[in-house]
Design a protein around this motif. Sequence first.
Motif, PDB file in Angstrom:
ATOM      1  N   ILE A  69       0.870  -1.364  -0.365  1.00  0.00           N
ATOM      2  CA  ILE A  69       0.192  -0.156  -0.406  1.00  0.00           C
ATOM      3  C   ILE A  69       0.918   1.319  -0.130  1.00  0.00           C
ATOM      4  O   ILE A  69       1.169   2.138  -0.622  1.00  0.00           O
ATOM      5  N   MET A  70       2.060   1.245   0.704  1.00  0.00           N
ATOM      6  CA  MET A  70       2.668   2.517   0.472  1.00  0.00           C
ATOM      7  C   MET A  70       3.277   2.648  -0.102  1.00  0.00           C
ATOM      8  O   MET A  70       3.638   3.780  -0.744  1.00  0.00           O
ATOM      9  N   VAL A  71       4.158   1.863  -1.248  1.00  0.00           N
ATOM     10  CA  VAL A  71       4.592   2.054  -2.624  1.00  0.00           C
ATOM     11  C   VAL A  71       2.955   1.737  -3.717  1.00  0.00           C
ATOM     12  O   VAL A  71       3.303   3.441  -4.525  1.00  0.00           O
ATOM     13  N   GLY A  72       2.062   1.114  -3.795  1.00  0.00           N
ATOM     14  CA  GLY A  72       0.894   2.484  -4.462  1.00  0.00           C
ATOM     15  C   GLY A  72       0.307   3.719  -3.902  1.00  0.00           C
ATOM     16  O   GLY A  72       0.710   4.693  -4.661  1.00  0.00           O
ATOM     17  N   ILE A  73       0.418   4.278  -2.354  1.00  0.00           N
ATOM     18  CA  ILE A  73       0.262   5.355  -2.302  1.00  0.00           C
ATOM     19  C   ILE A  73       1.340   6.763  -2.833  1.00  0.00           C
ATOM     20  O   ILE A  73       1.299   7.173  -3.532  1.00  0.00           O
ATOM     21  N   LEU A  74       2.819   5.746  -2.905  1.00  0.00           N
ATOM     22  CA  LEU A  74       3.547   6.427  -3.582  1.00  0.00           C
ATOM     23  C   LEU A  74       3.487   6.890  -5.077  1.00  0.00           C
ATOM     24  O   LEU A  74       3.785   7.766  -5.658  1.00  0.00           O
ATOM     25  N   SER A  75       3.457   6.082  -5.791  1.00  0.00           N
ATOM     26  CA  SER A  75       3.435   6.308  -7.058  1.00  0.00           C
ATOM     27  C   SER A  75       1.922   6.598  -7.677  1.00  0.00           C
ATOM     28  O   SER A  75       2.183   7.299  -8.762  1.00  0.00           O
ATOM     29  N   GLN A  76       1.027   6.570  -6.463  1.00  0.00           N
ATOM     30  CA  GLN A  76       0.342   7.891  -6.827  1.00  0.00           C
ATOM     31  C   GLN A  76       0.241   8.585  -6.383  1.00  0.00           C
ATOM     32  O   GLN A  76       0.034   9.929  -8.095  1.00  0.00           O
ATOM     33  N   LEU A  77       0.963   9.685  -5.993  1.00  0.00           N
ATOM     34  CA  LEU A  77       1.244  10.756  -5.325  1.00  0.00           C
ATOM     35  C   LEU A  77       2.431  11.705  -6.334  1.00  0.00           C
ATOM     36  O   LEU A  77       1.798  12.151  -6.717  1.00  0.00           O
ATOM     37  N   LEU A  78       2.884  10.316  -6.602  1.00  0.00           N
ATOM     38  CA  LEU A  78       4.080  11.193  -7.095  1.00  0.00           C
ATOM     39  C   LEU A  78       4.084  11.017  -8.904  1.00  0.00           C
ATOM     40  O   LEU A  78       4.879  11.237  -9.109  1.00  0.00           O
ATOM     41  N   ASN A  79       3.105  10.808  -9.584  1.00  0.00           N
ATOM     42  CA  ASN A  79       2.677  10.380 -10.434  1.00  0.00           C
ATOM     43  C   ASN A  79       2.803  11.971 -11.063  1.00  0.00           C
ATOM     44  O   ASN A  79       2.435  13.244 -10.480  1.00  0.00           O
ATOM     45  N   SER A  80       3.487  12.415 -12.341  1.00  0.00           N
ATOM     46  CA  SER A  80       3.759  13.299 -12.709  1.00  0.00           C
ATOM     47  C   SER A  80       2.395  13.981 -13.583  1.00  0.00           C
ATOM     48  O   SER A  80       2.035  14.811 -13.746  1.00  0.00           O
ATOM     49  N   ARG A  81       1.296  12.893 -13.688  1.00  0.00           N
ATOM     50  CA  ARG A  81       0.203  13.332 -14.441  1.00  0.00           C
ATOM     51  C   ARG A  81      -0.993  13.297 -14.107  1.00  0.00           C
ATOM     52  O   ARG A  81      -1.771  14.463 -13.790  1.00  0.00           O
ATOM     53  N   ILE A  82      -1.423  12.075 -12.576  1.00  0.00           N
ATOM     54  CA  ILE A  82      -2.261  12.307 -11.569  1.00  0.00           C
ATOM     55  C   ILE A  82      -2.410  12.866 -10.567  1.00  0.00           C
ATOM     56  O   ILE A  82      -3.324  12.332  -9.725  1.00  0.00           O
ATOM     57  N   GLY A  83      -1.183  12.311 -10.290  1.00  0.00           N
ATOM     58  CA  GLY A  83      -0.681  12.573  -8.498  1.00  0.00           C
ATOM     59  C   GLY A  83      -0.966  14.125  -7.918  1.00  0.00           C
ATOM     60  O   GLY A  83      -0.763  14.696  -9.007  1.00  0.00           O
ATOM     61  N   LEU A  84      -1.047  13.937  -6.935  1.00  0.00           N
ATOM     62  CA  LEU A  84      -1.012  15.438  -6.113  1.00  0.00           C
ATOM     63  C   LEU A  84       0.010  15.813  -6.529  1.00  0.00           C
ATOM     64  O   LEU A  84       0.119  17.096  -6.432  1.00  0.00           O
ATOM     65  N   GLY A 113       2.255  15.603  -9.709  1.00  0.00           N
ATOM     66  CA  GLY A 113       1.931  16.600 -10.762  1.00  0.00           C
ATOM     67  C   GLY A 113       1.040  17.557 -10.574  1.00  0.00           C
ATOM     68  O   GLY A 113       0.861  18.719 -11.372  1.00  0.00           O
ATOM     69  N   ASN A 114      -0.222  17.799  -9.905  1.00  0.00           N
ATOM     70  CA  ASN A 114      -0.920  18.368  -9.369  1.00  0.00           C
ATOM     71  C   ASN A 114      -0.757  19.798  -9.563  1.00  0.00           C
ATOM     72  O   ASN A 114      -0.957  21.009  -9.870  1.00  0.00           O
ATOM     73  N   ILE A 115      -0.152  19.677  -7.977  1.00  0.00           N
ATOM     74  CA  ILE A 115       0.932  20.911  -7.597  1.00  0.00           C
ATOM     75  C   ILE A 115       1.480  21.645  -8.537  1.00  0.00           C
ATOM     76  O   ILE A 115       1.735  22.463  -8.803  1.00  0.00           O
ATOM     77  N   CYS A 116       2.497  20.457  -9.203  1.00  0.00           N
ATOM     78  CA  CYS A 116       3.135  21.374  -9.725  1.00  0.00           C
ATOM     79  C   CYS A 116       2.296  22.198 -11.122  1.00  0.00           C
ATOM     80  O   CYS A 116       2.532  23.687 -11.841  1.00  0.00           O
ATOM     81  N   ASN A 117       1.439  21.152 -11.600  1.00  0.00           N
ATOM     82  CA  ASN A 117       0.591  22.364 -12.942  1.00  0.00           C
ATOM     83  C   ASN A 117       0.147  23.574 -11.997  1.00  0.00           C
ATOM     84  O   ASN A 117       0.007  24.518 -12.872  1.00  0.00           O
ATOM     85  N   LEU A 118      -0.814  23.736 -10.798  1.00  0.00           N
ATOM     86  CA  LEU A 118      -1.190  24.897  -9.975  1.00  0.00           C
ATOM     87  C   LEU A 118      -0.249  25.823 -10.160  1.00  0.00           C
ATOM     88  O   LEU A 118      -0.271  26.621 -10.615  1.00  0.00           O
ATOM     89  N   PHE A 119       0.875  26.136 -10.357  1.00  0.00           N
ATOM     90  CA  PHE A 119       2.334  26.750 -10.143  1.00  0.00           C
ATOM     91  C   PHE A 119       2.785  26.891 -11.739  1.00  0.00           C
ATOM     92  O   PHE A 119       3.497  26.944 -11.936  1.00  0.00           O
ATOM     93  N   GLY A 120       2.208  26.023 -12.847  1.00  0.00           N
ATOM     94  CA  GLY A 120       2.415  25.909 -13.990  1.00  0.00           C
ATOM     95  C   GLY A 120       4.259  25.070 -14.527  1.00  0.00           C
ATOM     96  O   GLY A 120       4.481  25.741 -15.718  1.00  0.00           O
ATOM     97  N   ILE A 121       4.331  24.737 -13.692  1.00  0.00           N
ATOM     98  CA  ILE A 121       5.674  23.872 -14.339  1.00  0.00           C
ATOM     99  C   ILE A 121       5.601  22.578 -14.335  1.00  0.00           C
ATOM    100  O   ILE A 121       4.449  21.668 -13.923  1.00  0.00           O
TER     101      ILE A 121
END
Lengths: 306, 317
Positions: free
Chosen positions: B139-154, B156-164
């Motif tokens: 689950i830990m690695v599952g959460i990691l791979s979701q959160l750190l997904n550059s497209r749909i993860g948290l 990626g979302n934060i980067c998009n928010l700041f236009g990075i």
Amino acid sequence: MKKIVFGRKGFNKLSADDKVFFLFVDVMMFAVLLLVVLPMLNVISSSVSDPNAVMQGRVFIFPEGFSLAGYKAVLKDSKILNGYLNAILYTGATSFLGVITTILAAYPLSRKDFVGRNGFMMLFTFTMLFSGGLIPSYLLIRDLGLIDNRLSLILPGLVNTYNIIITRTFFQSNIPDDLLDAARIDGCGNTKFFIKIVIPLSKSILAVIALYFIVANWNAWFKAYLYLNDKSKFPLQLVIKEILFANSMNAADGASAASNEGVKMDALSEVIKYSSIMVSCIPLWCIYPFVQKYFVKGVMIGSIKG
Amino acid sequence: MKQKNAEYSLSMKSRKSRTLKRIAPNWDLYIMILIPLILLLVFAYYPMFGLQIAFKRYSASGGIWGSQWVGLDQFSKMFNTPKFVQVFFNTLKISVYYILVKAVVTVFFAMLLNVVRNKYYKKTVQMITYMPYFISTVIMVGILSQLLNSRIGLYGNICNLFGIEAVDIWSKPQYFAHIYVWSGIWQNLGWNSVIYLAALSSVDQELYEAASIEGASRFKQLIHIDFPSIMPTFVILFILSVGSMMSLGYEKVLLMQNPLNLSASEIISTYSYKVALQTGTDYSYGTAISLFDSVINLVFMAFVNQLSKKVTDSSLW
């Protein structure tokens, strides 16, 4: 006499230096709290969000839209249900037998008049420093004919030296020698003393050990991955591993994204990942607040004589 | 002469019977320990005998005992494989990074948490930070791979928010150690601090009183009272973690690996697993690698233990 110097004193009475320091500490701890909570909130929110919102990357801390599509798909999946039942079986059996094994080893080792106890103790503790490792263990299971047998997940995990040591420490410090002497005078033998007196006095440590076994086995996946081929025997963690890591992380970039249906499928499969994470975590999170103090207790006992 | 012998055998006999006398009333204790002992011998000690295949060429017909001895061939093969050298340094790098960050961050966190005045706030922080410890590796690695997904993860979302433009950190080997270490800290920080908090709570309160009468600020007390009082615990835990330095577990790393980050993420344990049980079936070579690993661990532990005995007085044995 004041017990806790800074605890009782009003904040206003503190010196300026201390005020700044205490505020700094509180803020730092709040930052740690956020760092732990926010990622978890994101996972929880994603699991109940509209699949399209997840796919478009619109979910931060709170759910965007509301949909239980992920959970519906997960609960409909017979593999998950089956994995749950298997995990309950493996966890239950290993924990129950593991607790019995632990106290059977720990009680004799706690007795001062047990001739050879240092030798036995060394035999047990040596396994904490050195082990045969993965491949010889695999060969052993194979040679015993336990591949694809449920026992391969239960038997090797029963003896846990760390658990034996903390149980032994508990017995040593909580079962007074006088008690045994008194029982002996009344004609009570070791076995009877163990069953009638030691075990009833040790319920708290038994709870701690049982919890250690339960968490470790509920979360285990690698042994199952190594020893089992038959998917109907997979425990929950292994089933979820297949869901989470089946299609590699960028599969959605591929051809399937072209069609509208494909996008919908990918969106759902992402939400399914979040939901299956939740489905695995929920049971432990439900019992967590009630049992947390037992875990800490175990660490304390273990650290007295590590 | 004869008399002496007789005396001797008599004393042996009486010693034997004395031992027997001490064992006999506790015969049932020996029966109790029998089951755990058998399990220990079978599942922990028998595999140690299996280690001999590291010095053999394992063949299916010969098995563990009957295969042909080849001496140190497996080890020389190991040192002559460039891949192994890379794997060795990957392991070393990730371990040292993790051990150092873990030691510093945990001590820092525990000492600060101990300063918190409000009891409920402290309890809440403890309770919340312990939670991730109970999440499984999958689950830990599952959460990691979701959160750190550059497209749909948290992330990626934060980067998009700041236009990075979000970098796909999963496919870049240079980020692997950071992800591994900091996610480990995230998961274990609270739990690892339990033992330090216990050490801090047993500090004599009079020390603080005396210090505050002398006018020492809380921060000064932290440095002169709190810090020295957890040093022994710190040393012991540090020895333990150095002793398991080369045994980075395969469970988490295996799940975090993908073909693109393999040059940084292949470590000794996963490499040994793969050559023996996944991509290959070279049991002897795989065992040699993991035996080498365990021996290095023992040596490290003994060395650090001696060092700390000399320097600080606290040691494991």
